[in-house]
Every structure is written in C-alpha cells, then in structure tokens.
Design an enzyme around this catalytic site. Structure first.
Site, PDB file in Angstrom:
ATOM      1  N   HIS A  10       0.831  -1.208   0.000  1.00 14.16           N
ATOM      2  CA  HIS A  10       0.000   0.000   0.000  1.00 14.16           C
ATOM      3  C   HIS A  10       0.866   1.259   0.000  1.00 14.16           C
ATOM      4  O   HIS A  10       1.929   1.294   0.600  1.00 14.16           O
ATOM      5  CB  HIS A  10      -0.913   0.020   1.231  1.00 14.16           C
TER       6      HIS A  10
ATOM      7  N   PRO B 277      -3.400   1.005  18.985  1.00 17.04           N
ATOM      8  CA  PRO B 277      -3.247   0.418  17.647  1.00 17.04           C
ATOM      9  C   PRO B 277      -3.372   1.425  16.498  1.00 17.04           C
ATOM     10  O   PRO B 277      -2.948   1.129  15.382  1.00 17.04           O
ATOM     11  CB  PRO B 277      -4.366  -0.627  17.578  1.00 17.04           C
TER      12      PRO B 277
ATOM     13  N   LYS C 233       1.846   0.558  14.934  1.00 14.59           N
ATOM     14  CA  LYS C 233       3.288   0.640  15.204  1.00 14.59           C
ATOM     15  C   LYS C 233       3.858  -0.497  16.069  1.00 14.59           C
ATOM     16  O   LYS C 233       5.065  -0.737  16.063  1.00 14.59           O
ATOM     17  CB  LYS C 233       3.606   1.974  15.902  1.00 14.59           C
TER      18      LYS C 233
HETATM   19  P1  RFL Z   1       3.635 -10.580  21.767  1.00 22.17           P
HETATM   20  O1  RFL Z   1       3.230 -10.729  20.337  1.00 22.17           O
HETATM   21  O2  RFL Z   1       2.591 -10.246  22.761  1.00 22.17           O
HETATM   22  O3  RFL Z   1       4.385 -11.924  22.173  1.00 22.17           O
HETATM   23  C1  RFL Z   1       4.684 -12.217  23.521  1.00 22.17           C
HETATM   24  C2  RFL Z   1       4.728 -13.710  23.677  1.00 22.17           C
HETATM   25  O4  RFL Z   1       5.218 -14.050  24.978  1.00 22.17           O
HETATM   26  C3  RFL Z   1       4.462 -15.131  25.481  1.00 22.17           C
HETATM   27  N1  RFL Z   1       4.610 -15.121  26.956  1.00 22.17           N
HETATM   28  C4  RFL Z   1       5.380 -16.003  27.662  1.00 22.17           C
HETATM   29  N2  RFL Z   1       6.111 -17.049  27.262  1.00 22.17           N
HETATM   30  C5  RFL Z   1       6.775 -17.775  28.229  1.00 22.17           C
HETATM   31  N3  RFL Z   1       6.699 -17.483  29.568  1.00 22.17           N
HETATM   32  C6  RFL Z   1       5.964 -16.438  30.002  1.00 22.17           C
HETATM   33  N4  RFL Z   1       5.906 -16.159  31.306  1.00 22.17           N
HETATM   34  C7  RFL Z   1       5.250 -15.647  29.034  1.00 22.17           C
HETATM   35  N5  RFL Z   1       4.421 -14.578  29.111  1.00 22.17           N
HETATM   36  C8  RFL Z   1       4.041 -14.273  27.849  1.00 22.17           C
HETATM   37  C9  RFL Z   1       3.057 -14.869  24.971  1.00 22.17           C
HETATM   38  O5  RFL Z   1       2.258 -16.058  24.941  1.00 22.17           O
HETATM   39  C10 RFL Z   1       3.339 -14.335  23.566  1.00 22.17           C
HETATM   40  O6  RFL Z   1       3.337 -15.352  22.573  1.00 22.17           O
HETATM   41  O7  RFL Z   1       4.769  -9.429  21.932  1.00 22.17           O
HETATM   42  P2  RFL Z   1       5.861  -8.855  20.897  1.00 22.17           P
HETATM   43  O8  RFL Z   1       6.685  -9.945  20.296  1.00 22.17           O
HETATM   44  O9  RFL Z   1       6.510  -7.752  21.631  1.00 22.17           O
HETATM   45  O10 RFL Z   1       4.984  -8.243  19.675  1.00 22.17           O
HETATM   46  C11 RFL Z   1       4.189  -7.106  19.856  1.00 22.17           C
HETATM   47  C12 RFL Z   1       2.982  -7.177  18.916  1.00 22.17           C
HETATM   48  O11 RFL Z   1       2.295  -8.389  19.133  1.00 22.17           O
HETATM   49  C13 RFL Z   1       2.028  -5.988  19.115  1.00 22.17           C
HETATM   50  O12 RFL Z   1       2.767  -4.816  19.351  1.00 22.17           O
HETATM   51  C14 RFL Z   1       1.106  -5.780  17.890  1.00 22.17           C
HETATM   52  O13 RFL Z   1       0.145  -6.789  17.777  1.00 22.17           O
HETATM   53  C15 RFL Z   1       0.418  -4.402  17.987  1.00 22.17           C
HETATM   54  N6  RFL Z   1      -0.504  -4.148  16.854  1.00 22.17           N
HETATM   55  C16 RFL Z   1      -0.020  -3.713  15.635  1.00 22.17           C
HETATM   56  N7  RFL Z   1       1.299  -3.547  15.435  1.00 22.17           N
HETATM   57  C17 RFL Z   1       1.765  -3.193  14.207  1.00 22.17           C
HETATM   58  O14 RFL Z   1       2.982  -2.982  14.060  1.00 22.17           O
HETATM   59  N8  RFL Z   1       0.926  -3.085  13.117  1.00 22.17           N
HETATM   60  C18 RFL Z   1      -0.429  -3.259  13.246  1.00 22.17           C
HETATM   61  O15 RFL Z   1      -1.152  -3.210  12.241  1.00 22.17           O
HETATM   62  C19 RFL Z   1      -0.958  -3.534  14.546  1.00 22.17           C
HETATM   63  N9  RFL Z   1      -2.283  -3.701  14.718  1.00 22.17           N
HETATM   64  C20 RFL Z   1      -1.887  -4.352  17.026  1.00 22.17           C
HETATM   65  C21 RFL Z   1      -2.760  -4.090  15.933  1.00 22.17           C
HETATM   66  C22 RFL Z   1      -2.409  -4.790  18.240  1.00 22.17           C
HETATM   67  C23 RFL Z   1      -3.777  -4.946  18.378  1.00 22.17           C
HETATM   68  N10 RFL Z   1      -4.277  -5.427  19.615  1.00 22.17           N
HETATM   69  C24 RFL Z   1      -4.778  -6.749  19.699  1.00 22.17           C
HETATM   70  C25 RFL Z   1      -3.791  -4.796  20.828  1.00 22.17           C
HETATM   71  C26 RFL Z   1      -4.128  -4.242  16.069  1.00 22.17           C
HETATM   72  C27 RFL Z   1      -4.648  -4.642  17.305  1.00 22.17           C
HETATM   73  C28 RFL Z   1      -6.132  -4.734  17.452  1.00 22.17           C
HETATM   74  C1  PHB Z   2      -4.976  -3.838  10.639  1.00 18.70           C
HETATM   75  O1  PHB Z   2      -5.049  -4.020   9.408  1.00 18.70           O
HETATM   76  O2  PHB Z   2      -5.082  -4.753  11.464  1.00 18.70           O
HETATM   77  C2  PHB Z   2      -4.755  -2.459  11.170  1.00 18.70           C
HETATM   78  C3  PHB Z   2      -4.939  -1.354  10.364  1.00 18.70           C
HETATM   79  C4  PHB Z   2      -4.722  -0.074  10.873  1.00 18.70           C
HETATM   80  C5  PHB Z   2      -4.321   0.067  12.195  1.00 18.70           C
HETATM   81  C6  PHB Z   2      -4.126  -1.047  12.999  1.00 18.70           C
HETATM   82  C7  PHB Z   2      -4.338  -2.307  12.483  1.00 18.70           C
HETATM   83  O3  PHB Z   2      -4.101   1.300  12.698  1.00 18.70           O
END
Ligand code: RFL
Ligand code: PHB
Length: 396
Positions: A72, A291, A295
């Site tokens: 995109h 979100p 980032k």
């Molecule tokens: P994670 O992905 O949460 O992974 C952490 C892992 O650690 C495990 N864990 C343990 N394992 C062993 N022993 C323990 N005591 C433990 N405690 C926990 C967990 O089971 C898990 O598997 O962290 P990490 O690697 O730092 O990654 C961060 C991302 O997951 C997060 O920032 C993103 O999902 C945020 N986010 C977005 N980020 C983007 O860059 N682009 C996006 O489009 C975007 N969209 C989003 C998002 C987050 C969202 N939500 C659900 C908050 C959209 C949404 C709706």
């Molecule tokens: C997504 O596609 O999951 C998405 C899009 C825009 C955002 C966050 C997540 O700001």
C-alpha cells in the site's frame, strides 16, 4: 540446560531476535507459554512498515510475505462524508505492507524449526534470577519444573509477561496513558471498501476499514472501555460501522459473515529503562502503543534489530558498549512512534466532550488532506523511520 541467550516469548520480537542471533552463530532457546497452533492463529496486527519488510528480506524470511503481502502507498481518511487518499509513497518512497501478524509468526517459527530450533512451546517462565555471571530461569512445562541458564535474557513476553517485573523499581520510570475507549475488531467475508486501509473520523468515534485479502476485511470500531462483546451482536456492529463510514462518494459499506471478533484496550506505556544487568526487554514487554497507526509489531522488530546488533558485538568482539547503550538506542524511536500513535489517536477518536474537540480535530484532518508538507511528515513515520541500527550480515 545452558544457552547463550534465553528468549522469553515467541511473538514477533522473540522470533525475529532468535533468527538474527542464529545468522550470527549465537545460540538461543525460545520459551513460549502457549501452544504453536495458538500463536500461529491469533488475529492481531496487520500493517508492516518498509524497514520491517526490508529487514525480513535481508534475513531471508520474506518469500511468502513478498508473494502474499499487499503493498500500500498510504491510507485513506474519511470525514464529513468525503474520502481522501494520502499517498505517502509518492512523497517519500517506500510502502506499507498488509501481512497478518500470525503469518509473520508462522514464517519465523518455520525458519526457526528448520534451523534446528529450539522453541519450547507450552512452557512458561515462572522465575528469573540474574547474577553478575549468568541468568537462571525456572521453566514450567505442564507441571514439570526445569531450569535453564543463559548468558543473557531477552524478555519478549509481551505486556503481561514476567520479565518486566525483574527490573528493580529504583531508577525505573514508567509512563502510562489509558484512553477511555477500546477497539472492537472483526474479520469478515466482505470486499474492502477502499483499495487501501481507511480511517473514518466521525463525531461518534472512529471506524477503521482494513483488509487481509480481496474478500476478507479487518475492521475496527471505537467502543467505550470496558465494553462487553456480548452487547455487540452482528447487526449492531454493522449498523455502527455503516454510520461512521457513510460518505457521498462511495457506496454503503458491504455487510457479510463475521468470522472473528475481539476487543483491544487503547493505552500507551513506556518503561525507562529497558534493561537491567543481563536482562533486556523488547517489544510490548517494554512499551505499548494504541493500535491507531499500526506501530507495535514494527517497534518489536526494531528492538530485536538493536539487541541482535549489540549481542553480535559482544560475542564477536567482546564489546559491551552497545549492550550498555541498548535502552538509549531504542527509546528515541519508541517515543517517535508514541507521538505518532498519540497524534492519530487524538485526531481520529471521539474522546472528549469539549465542544471545541470536533472542530479542532476536523481542522487537523483538513490540513492532512490539503498540505503535502503535513502528508510527508505523517508518511515518514507511517511508512517507518529507519531502525536505530542497520542489520549487517556477519558474512558481509
Ligand atoms: P507478543 O506478540 O505479545 O508476544 C509475547 C509472547 O510471549 C508469550 N509469553 C510467555 N512465554 C513464556 N513465559 C511467560 N511467562 C510468558 N508470558 C508471555 C506470549 O504467549 C506471547 O506469545 O509481543 P511482541 O513480540 O513484543 O509483539 C508485539 C505485537 O504483538 C504488538 O505490538 C502488535 O500486535 C500491535 N498491533 C499492531 N502492530 C503493528 O505494528 N501493526 C499493526 O497493524 C498492529 N495492529 C496491534 C494491531 C495490536 C492490536 N491489539 C490486539 C492490541 C491491532 C490490534 C487490534
Ligand atoms: C490492521 O489491518 O489490522 C490495522 C490497520 C490499521 C491500524 C491497525 C491495524 O491502525
């Protein structure tokens, strides 16, 4: 069992770090409390910055991402029933790529296992102890306790993990902002309303219209914090998405089968410092962004790049300086992402009752649409600021 780097958590941060260490000949063990299927199917992020995609290409893990990711140029904004495209690619180059987080995780798990692993699934870290010489982790695998020793610990265990609690309170500064709203997210079998993602700013709150493919959409709705999903049957979700995305220049939003739904709170959090002795925090373990702006995953990958560079320096040349500077190296980029997410969050959501709130937000949106200077400033951060340290393959 002993390893050079114990990595807690098989999310984007932990798996990227494990792969980068492997390419440098540094051993690691990834410990993940959930099962493989769970982490490979959990619907979360979707937008990858250009530096994240470039890094994955350089690491040799981007074959499927390059085939299946949707490239995109920017995003759409809709307000006052009008739709506008912000084309960041034209102004500054680079792209954002739609590629779901669980696919990133699948690719990295496959590469990790092909390289001999190990990833300990269904194994929780329950205690961390660090001394001047080494770190000791207590692991629990379905009730059986074992111990792992390591030279260093990478806390990649997300916001609710165990590693952050190991930082001594003295000298720690935590910054928290909790918004009174949440995102209700759905996956649905419908055609995307615009060819690239769209943020709709409406007086009653944001709706976000993203996608995962030509016939699958990912959409979000601002709801009050503490909302119960049970109060949102399908018709109510579609009605509200339709009101918030109504326009005079596009057909009404298509409705279809909803196949996944979830709630995510909106908050900002930064933990300064991100390290203590032999422990380093990465990704959501150290910082959370709302979100809006997409980032979080990208910051997790950027932290992995910084730590892998610092550990490479330590194991290759005995250099401690990059490890000592880890937090200072990561935090400026973290704060710039925080600022960007805050700007988008406060512009696009209806949070305040102040009568000046909506006219001020609308004025800011109008500037985004009419000014290329504003678009370039947004685009630089949306498409991804450079990572603090570049990846250099040891063979290069
Ligand atoms: P994670 O992905 O949460 O992974 C952490 C892992 O650690 C495990 N864990 C343990 N394992 C062993 N022993 C323990 N005591 C433990 N405690 C926990 C967990 O089971 C898990 O598997 O962290 P990490 O690697 O730092 O990654 C961060 C991302 O997951 C997060 O920032 C993103 O999902 C945020 N986010 C977005 N980020 C983007 O860059 N682009 C996006 O489009 C975007 N969209 C989003 C998002 C987050 C969202 N939500 C659900 C908050 C959209 C949404 C709706
Ligand atoms: C997504 O596609 O999951 C998405 C899009 C825009 C955002 C966050 C997540 O700001």
């Amino acid at each position: 069992m002993h390893t050079q780097v114990a990595i807690i958590g098989a999310g984007p941060a932990g798996l990227t770090l494990a792969h980068m260490l492997h390419l440098q000949g540094i051993s690691s063990v990834v410990i993940e409390c959930r099962g493989r299927e769970h982490i490979e199917t959990r619907t979360r992020a979707g937008i990858l910055e250009q530096p994240t995609v470039t890094l994955f290409e350089e690491l040799g893990v981007a074959d499927r991402l390059n085939r299946e990711g949707l490239s995109h140029n920017g995003f759409y904004v809709r307000f006052d029933r009008s739709t506008h495209h912000l084309d960041f690619h034209r102004l500054i180059g680079g792209n954002a790529t739609v590629y779901p987080q669980q696919e990133v995780v699948k690719d990295l798990v496959a590469h990790r296992l092909a390289a001999g692993g190990p990833i300990l699934f269904d194994t929780a870290v329950t205690a961390i102890e660090t001394t001047a010489d080494e770190a000791r982790l207590r692991l629990d695998h379905r009730g059986t306790t074992t111990e792992l020793t390591a030279d260093f610990v990478a806390g990649c265990d997300g916001f609710h993990g165990v590693s952050r609690a190991h930082l001594p309170a003295a000298g720690l500064r935590e910054f928290t902002r909790t918004y009174p709203v949440a995102w209700l997210g759905i996956l649905a079998h419908t055609t995307p309303t615009t060819p690239e993602g769209m943020y709709c700013a409406h007086e009653s709150g944001i709706s976000v219209h993203s996608m995962r493919g030509p016939r699958i959409t990912r959409q979000y709705l601002q709801v009050p914090a503490g909302t119960d999903l049970a109060d949102w049957p399908d018709d109510r979700i579609w009605d509200e998405l339709t009101v918030r995305s109504a326009s005079d220049d596009h057909p009404e939003l298509e409705r279809g089968e909803i196949v996944d739904r979830s709630l995510a709170p909106l908050r900002s959090y930064v933990c300064e410092t991100m390290q203590h002795g032999r422990l380093f925090l990465l990704g959501d373990a150290a910082h959370i962004v709302p979100p809006t702006g997409a980032k979080g995953l990208n910051l997790a990958v950027s932290d992995a790049c910084v730590l892998s560079h610092a550990l490479g320096g330590w194991y290759r040349a005995g250099t401690r300086a990059h490890l000592d500077a880890y937090s200072q190296t990561c935090l400026p980029r973290v704060w710039k992402a925080q600022h960007f997410s805050w700007t988008l969050t406060t512009t696009l959501h209806a949070i305040s009752d102040d009568p000046m709130d909506w006219p001020l937000r609308r004025a800011r949106l109008a500037r985004w649409v009419e000014s290329e200077a504003e678009q370039a400033a947004l685009g630089e951060v949306y498409l991804g600021l450079p990572f603090p340290t570049p990846w250099r393959h040891p063979a290069a």
